[in-house]
Design an enzyme around this catalytic site. Structure first.
Site, PDB file in Angstrom:
ATOM      1  N   LYS A  55       0.713  -1.126   0.179  1.00 28.97           N
ATOM      2  CA  LYS A  55      -0.018  -0.213  -0.153  1.00 28.97           C
ATOM      3  C   LYS A  55       0.867   1.247   0.255  1.00 28.97           C
ATOM      4  O   LYS A  55       1.979   1.211   0.559  1.00 28.97           O
ATOM      5  CB  LYS A  55      -0.993  -0.147   1.168  1.00 28.97           C
ATOM      6  CG  LYS A  55      -1.882   1.110   1.352  1.00 28.97           C
ATOM      7  CD  LYS A  55      -2.658   0.738   2.654  1.00 28.97           C
ATOM      8  CE  LYS A  55      -3.895   1.833   2.905  1.00 28.97           C
ATOM      9  NZ  LYS A  55      -4.448   1.339   4.033  1.00 28.97           N
TER      10      LYS A  55
ATOM     11  N   SER B 135      -9.277   1.875   3.267  1.00 29.54           N
ATOM     12  CA  SER B 135      -8.202   2.624   2.699  1.00 29.54           C
ATOM     13  C   SER B 135      -7.245   1.748   2.002  1.00 29.54           C
ATOM     14  O   SER B 135      -6.540   2.037   1.232  1.00 29.54           O
ATOM     15  CB  SER B 135      -7.428   3.619   3.737  1.00 29.54           C
ATOM     16  OG  SER B 135      -6.606   2.904   4.500  1.00 29.54           O
TER      17      SER B 135
ATOM     18  N   SER C 233      -9.405  -0.849   7.532  1.00 32.68           N
ATOM     19  CA  SER C 233      -8.936  -0.684   6.218  1.00 32.68           C
ATOM     20  C   SER C 233      -8.478  -1.707   5.285  1.00 32.68           C
ATOM     21  O   SER C 233      -8.172  -1.775   4.075  1.00 32.68           O
ATOM     22  CB  SER C 233      -8.096   0.458   6.088  1.00 32.68           C
ATOM     23  OG  SER C 233      -8.607   1.845   6.489  1.00 32.68           O
TER      24      SER C 233
END
Length: 485
Positions: A77, A152, A176
């Site tokens: 990420k 996210s 997330s």
């Protein structure tokens, strides 16, 4: 096809000479080049960097070095670091930033023979439940390109679901990892707080509750990567020496088959004891799943933690907002045009939070932890939905209606943040399709440091639940993929 194979299978094929690391890397990069423009799962996948990693792996193989994660292709990420590559945190603020080194877990996985294929999209500062930003664009869900994978870690989830690598590292400060996993038909695991260390990198506004975790297509792949990702690093004050059960060889993989399913006590709840609403199709699918599990001989009881009064989906959100204000208040003051309006709003709210407010939240957190600890004196595990809805339209930041009633901005995230505050392990497991044919997730939670048990129960339930459905676009070529937009 290569992109359908699991990490262990790829490991074995490469060891047996049926595939080279260069072929695996080139195939994955070609698939990213073909599909990613429609998804915007990746924000950086550099051919030269990947092939340098491949050559380093091959040099070590020729020298006879054991590489237990050989064949594992993982992404990270955009709030983690891959040394020498852009690291932007999904923000215009960091648009020129280059990672000075690998994140500690990235370096460790590479040492074990895994290949980092690139960096996936996240919302600004990883602080939204919808993966979009002005720097890289909006990530779409491979199941339906008109829907969001959530956030996210939405880019990470979209990448694995579309077969752009076998595994992904994300972060989870309120769901997330787990919620995007639920929306894309994946397994998403958040460990006990601090189990995967992160001693350097971006300052995290949710430092006290945020954890690195794993997204994978099934529980075995998740365990495969966790066997390498979990370690102690004294440079990270959240990291702690590993308990004895995690110091054996391949602890997570070994634990999958050691669960005594008839000896465990499971509490289940459809509203988490807080009155959280579900869409009707999610409620029906969850109830049907619980009934099916009860028929297998599992000991299940309808029960929920006795949370403090007025517990809601993000009861300590002020702490994130205050931290954002401390880190980026100067950006809001001097260059507000660089900020996502939603983040600017969070920073503005953070600037009005007093020290006393912050301390009161920390005291409230203690009562949340005590409530969940009390629950786990009666039960070994807790089962609840991961999300109350299917993936929603990509043009909306959140679903406006849940359970037939108007929903707040964070109601779609109601079932996950409390477990971050309590620092416990939790995993989302795909278990059904909703009314629009999109995946739903079942969440399994255990006490602190029962990570092996949580994953073992997930593996057991995975053998019971008919969850093995593939995203319709996994096998699509780039033309048909793009035409579905």
């Amino acid at each position: 096809m290569i992109h359908q194979l699991r990490a262990k299978a790829l490991h074995d094929i490469i060891h047996q000479g049926g595939l080279t690391m260069a072929e695996l890397a080139e195939s994955t990069l070609a698939r990213i080049e073909s599909i990613n423009p429609s998804l915007i799962a990746f924000v950086d996948a550099d051919h030269a960097d990947v092939m340098r990693q491949v050559e380093a792996i091959e040099v070590r193989r020729r020298a006879g070095e054991a590489l237990p994660l050989l064949g594992s292709v993982f992404s990270i990420k955009d709030n983690l670091w891959l040394g020498g590559r852009p690291a932007t945190y999904g923000s215009q603020v960091y648009r020129h930033h280059v990672a000075p080194c690998d994140s500690a877990v990235v370096a460790r996985l590479k040492r074990l023979g895994a290949l980092c294929i690139g960096i996936t999209n996240c919302p600004e500062f990883a602080c939204k439940g919808h993966t979009s930003n002005s720097l890289h664009g909006t990530t779409r869900n491979p199941w339906d390109l008109n829907t969001t994978p959530g956030g996210s870690s939405g880019g990470a989830a979209a990448a694995v679901a579309a077969g752009l690598g076998t595994l992904a590292l994300g972060t989870d400060a309120g769901g997330s990892i787990r919620r995007p996993a639920a929306h894309t038909g994946l397994v998403g695991f958040k460990p006990t707080h601090g189990l995967i260390p992160d001693p350097h990198g971006f300052d995290d506004p949710s430092y006290a509750i945020s954890d690195i975790g794993v997204l994978a297509k099934d529980v075995e792949d998740c365990a495969w990567l966790l066997d390498g990702a979990v370690f102690h690093d004294p440079r990270d004050p959240r990291s702690h020496p590993l308990p004895a059960q995690l110091t054996v060889d391949r602890p997570f993989t070994s634990a999958l088959k050691r669960l005594d399913s008839r000896a465990i006590r499971i509490g289940w709840t459809s509203d988490l004891g807080c009155g959280f609403r579900l869409d009707a199709d999610v409620a029906t699918a969850f109830d049907d799943c619980i009934a099916a599990l009860a028929n297998t001989g599992l000991t299940l009881e309808h029960a929920a933690p006795d949370w403090p009064a007025h517990t809601f989906e993000y009861p300590l959100l002020h702490q994130q907002q205050a931290a954002l204000a401390a880190q980026f208040g100067h950006v809001l003051r001097d260059t507000p045009e660089l900020l996502d309006p939603a983040l600017a709003d969070q920073i503005t709210q953070g600037l009005s939070i007093s020290g006393a407010d912050y301390a009161a939240d920390e005291l409230r957190r203690k009562t949340l932890i005590q409530a969940l600890d009390n629950f786990f004196e009666r039960f070994d595990f807790l089962i609840c939905p991961t999300t109350p809805v299917e993936a929603w339209p990509v043009k909306a930041s959140h679903p406006g209606i849940i359970g037939g009633q108007p929903a707040s901005q964070r109601a779609h995230a109601a079932f996950t943040p409390l477990f971050n505050y309590c620092e416990v392990p939790a995993v989302s497991l795909p278990f059904a399709l909703g009314q629009h044919g999109l995946p739903l997730g079942l969440q399994i939670v255990g006490p602190r440091h029962t990570d092996l048990g949580v994953l073992a129960l997930a593996h057991h339930l995975e053998t019971i639940i008919d969850h093995r459905f593939d995203a319709p676009l996994w096998l699509a070529d780039s033309d048909s993929f793009s035409s579905s937009l």
